[in-house]
Design a protein around this motif. Structure first.
Motif, short mmCIF file in Angstrom:
data_model
loop_
_atom_site.label_atom_id
_atom_site.label_comp_id
_atom_site.label_asym_id
_atom_site.label_seq_id
_atom_site.Cartn_x
_atom_site.Cartn_y
_atom_site.Cartn_z
N TYR A 256 5.99 24.56 -22.68
CA TYR A 256 5.39 24.28 -21.38
C TYR A 256 5.86 22.95 -20.81
N VAL A 257 6.18 22.00 -21.69
CA VAL A 257 6.73 20.72 -21.22
C VAL A 257 8.04 20.97 -20.50
N VAL A 258 8.92 21.78 -21.12
CA VAL A 258 10.22 22.08 -20.51
C VAL A 258 10.04 22.91 -19.25
N LEU A 259 9.14 23.88 -19.29
CA LEU A 259 8.92 24.73 -18.12
C LEU A 259 8.37 23.91 -16.95
N GLY A 260 7.47 22.98 -17.25
CA GLY A 260 6.96 22.10 -16.20
C GLY A 260 8.06 21.24 -15.59
N TYR A 261 8.97 20.79 -16.45
CA TYR A 261 10.12 20.03 -15.96
C TYR A 261 11.00 20.88 -15.04
N THR B 158 0.83 -1.21 0.00
CA THR B 158 0.00 0.00 0.00
C THR B 158 0.86 1.26 0.00
N ARG B 159 1.87 1.29 0.86
CA ARG B 159 2.74 2.46 0.94
C ARG B 159 3.57 2.62 -0.33
N TYR B 160 3.97 1.49 -0.93
CA TYR B 160 4.77 1.57 -2.14
C TYR B 160 3.95 2.13 -3.31
N ILE B 161 2.69 1.73 -3.41
CA ILE B 161 1.81 2.26 -4.45
C ILE B 161 1.61 3.76 -4.26
N GLU B 162 1.42 4.18 -3.01
CA GLU B 162 1.26 5.60 -2.71
C GLU B 162 2.53 6.38 -3.07
N PHE B 163 3.69 5.79 -2.76
CA PHE B 163 4.96 6.44 -3.08
C PHE B 163 5.17 6.52 -4.59
N SER B 164 4.80 5.46 -5.30
CA SER B 164 4.95 5.46 -6.77
C SER B 164 4.06 6.51 -7.41
N LYS B 165 2.85 6.67 -6.91
CA LYS B 165 1.96 7.70 -7.44
C LYS B 165 2.54 9.10 -7.17
N ALA B 166 3.12 9.28 -6.00
CA ALA B 166 3.70 10.58 -5.67
C ALA B 166 4.86 10.92 -6.61
N ARG B 167 5.62 9.92 -7.03
CA ARG B 167 6.76 10.16 -7.91
C ARG B 167 6.32 10.48 -9.34
N ARG B 168 5.07 10.21 -9.66
CA ARG B 168 4.56 10.50 -11.01
C ARG B 168 3.87 11.85 -11.10
N VAL B 169 3.68 12.52 -9.98
CA VAL B 169 3.00 13.82 -9.99
C VAL B 169 3.92 14.87 -10.59
N SER B 170 3.35 15.73 -11.44
CA SER B 170 4.13 16.80 -12.06
C SER B 170 3.26 18.05 -12.19
N PHE B 171 3.81 19.08 -12.79
CA PHE B 171 3.09 20.34 -12.92
C PHE B 171 2.23 20.40 -14.18
N ALA B 172 2.84 20.17 -15.32
CA ALA B 172 2.17 20.49 -16.59
C ALA B 172 1.55 19.29 -17.28
N ASN B 173 1.95 18.07 -16.92
CA ASN B 173 1.48 16.92 -17.69
C ASN B 173 -0.01 16.69 -17.58
N SER B 174 -0.55 16.86 -16.37
CA SER B 174 -1.96 16.55 -16.17
C SER B 174 -2.88 17.70 -16.59
N ASN B 175 -2.47 18.92 -16.36
CA ASN B 175 -3.35 20.06 -16.67
C ASN B 175 -2.48 21.24 -17.08
N ARG B 176 -2.17 21.31 -18.39
CA ARG B 176 -1.28 22.36 -18.88
C ARG B 176 -1.91 23.74 -18.73
N HIS B 177 -3.23 23.84 -18.88
CA HIS B 177 -3.89 25.15 -18.80
C HIS B 177 -3.82 25.70 -17.38
N LYS B 178 -3.95 24.84 -16.39
CA LYS B 178 -3.82 25.29 -15.00
C LYS B 178 -2.41 25.81 -14.77
N PHE B 179 -1.42 25.10 -15.29
CA PHE B 179 -0.03 25.50 -15.11
C PHE B 179 0.25 26.83 -15.80
N SER B 180 -0.25 27.00 -17.01
CA SER B 180 -0.02 28.24 -17.75
C SER B 180 -0.70 29.42 -17.07
N ASP B 181 -1.91 29.22 -16.54
CA ASP B 181 -2.60 30.29 -15.83
C ASP B 181 -1.90 30.64 -14.52
#
Length: 311
Positions: A213-218, A175-198
């Motif tokens: 925006y891909v580079v800026l999110g990185y 359970t903790r490993y799945i939670e940790f893996s999900k946390a490592r996949r979180v980013s700024f621009a990949n899921s919602n680029r418009h939110k990031f740009s705003d």
């Protein structure tokens, strides 16, 4: 706190939209980079403020470069250009872009209908073209011909992050490993680029390409990682036993030269990173005394633009 984090001078993206927050995402990123499973909200807010100000400074610098070449749109190359003085960070970014393009190519190929199977090679051709374009651009700005040479370059920062993640997951249950893996996949621009740009450019006065925006999110993601890295170094300095190199390895910062897995057969219990540790880490990083001209600065003087964490 405002005097600790000076804001960029250019005002094209300076009015923050108070309705947009990344505190939740940053808390997950902090966990993915080695913080406890429930990072402090106060710490995440400090990091969020720093990331926002740093990204606006980066956007303004990239826009200046785009303007000099006669373009009204900031592209990925304008952001890549800012990393030309740091070979390791530049190569880390190029590898990230290549891997991201490769994953997108593989997904398109897997999703291709049987009727279109004959066109599968076109996806890989596009990937090769994109990869070549990155290398061609870096070659144009590479004065000494050293930026793309990776044979003698070791990314110790990346190694340390991998060691920290390995230590954290050694005793995790499923359970903790799945939670940790999900946390490592979180980013700024990949899921919602418009939110990031705003969030970054709430006024919308600067046009940034999709790949930009891909580079800026990185870069925003790397800024969070760098702050966490520096905070752990502060903690190491506070807790280490002087003269005992082995005991230092029990902390959250690992020396790639002296790390030995068999010495670490127990799980790591990480305390939440505190605002005091983050403030001290940033104070050290932005200290004028660390610059070449540091001895000639008054301690009370503040630079107009703080040193960038991701560039």
């Amino acid at each position: 706190m405002s005097d600790l984090y000076p804001k960029p001078a250019t005002a094209s993206c300076d009015s923050k939209n108070e309705q947009i927050y990344y505190t939740s995402e940053i808390r997950q990123m902090m966990h993915g980079f080695g913080d406890c499973s429930e990072p402090l909200i106060e710490s995440a807010k400090i990091i969020e403020d720093v990331v926002l100000q740093q990204m606006r400074t980066i956007v303004n610098k990239a826009y200046e470069g785009a303007d000099r070449r006669g373009s009204h749109t900031v592209t990925a190359e304008d952001f890549i250009f800012l990393l030309r003085k740091d070979k390791v960070k530049l190569q880390r970014l190029i590898k990230y872009l290549e891997l991201k393009d490769f994953k997108a190519t593989m997904k398109k190929t897997i999703d291709t209908d049987p009727i279109e199977s004959a066109l599968e090679s076109d996806n890989f051709d596009k990937y090769k073209v994109a990869k070549k374009s990155y290398h061609n651009f870096v070659s144009l700005i590479d004065v000494n011909g050293e930026l793309l040479k990776s044979g003698s370059t070791v990314d110790y920062v990346k190694q340390n992050r991998s060691l920290r993640a390995e230590m954290m997951t050694r005793k995790m249950d499923e359970t903790r490993y799945i939670e940790f893996s999900k946390a490592r996949r979180v980013s700024f621009a990949n899921s919602n680029r418009h939110k990031f740009s705003d969030w970054v450019c709430s006024d919308g006065d600067i046009n940034i390409s999709k790949q930009g925006y891909v580079v800026l999110g990185y870069l925003a993601y790397e800024t969070v990682a760098q702050i966490v890295d520096l905070a752990f170094i502060v903690r190491q300095d506070q807790n280490k036993i002087h003269g005992d190199a082995i005991d230092r390895l029990r902390l959250s910062y690992f020396n790639p030269y002296t790390y030995k897995p068999y010495q670490h057969n127990k799980g790591v219990i990480t305390k939440a990173i505190t605002p005091a540790e983050i403030n001290e880490a940033l104070r050290r990083y932005w200290s004028p005394q660390l610059d070449i001209s540091g001895p000639f600065h008054r301690s009370s003087m503040r630079r107009q633009h703080p040193k960038l964490l991701s560039c």
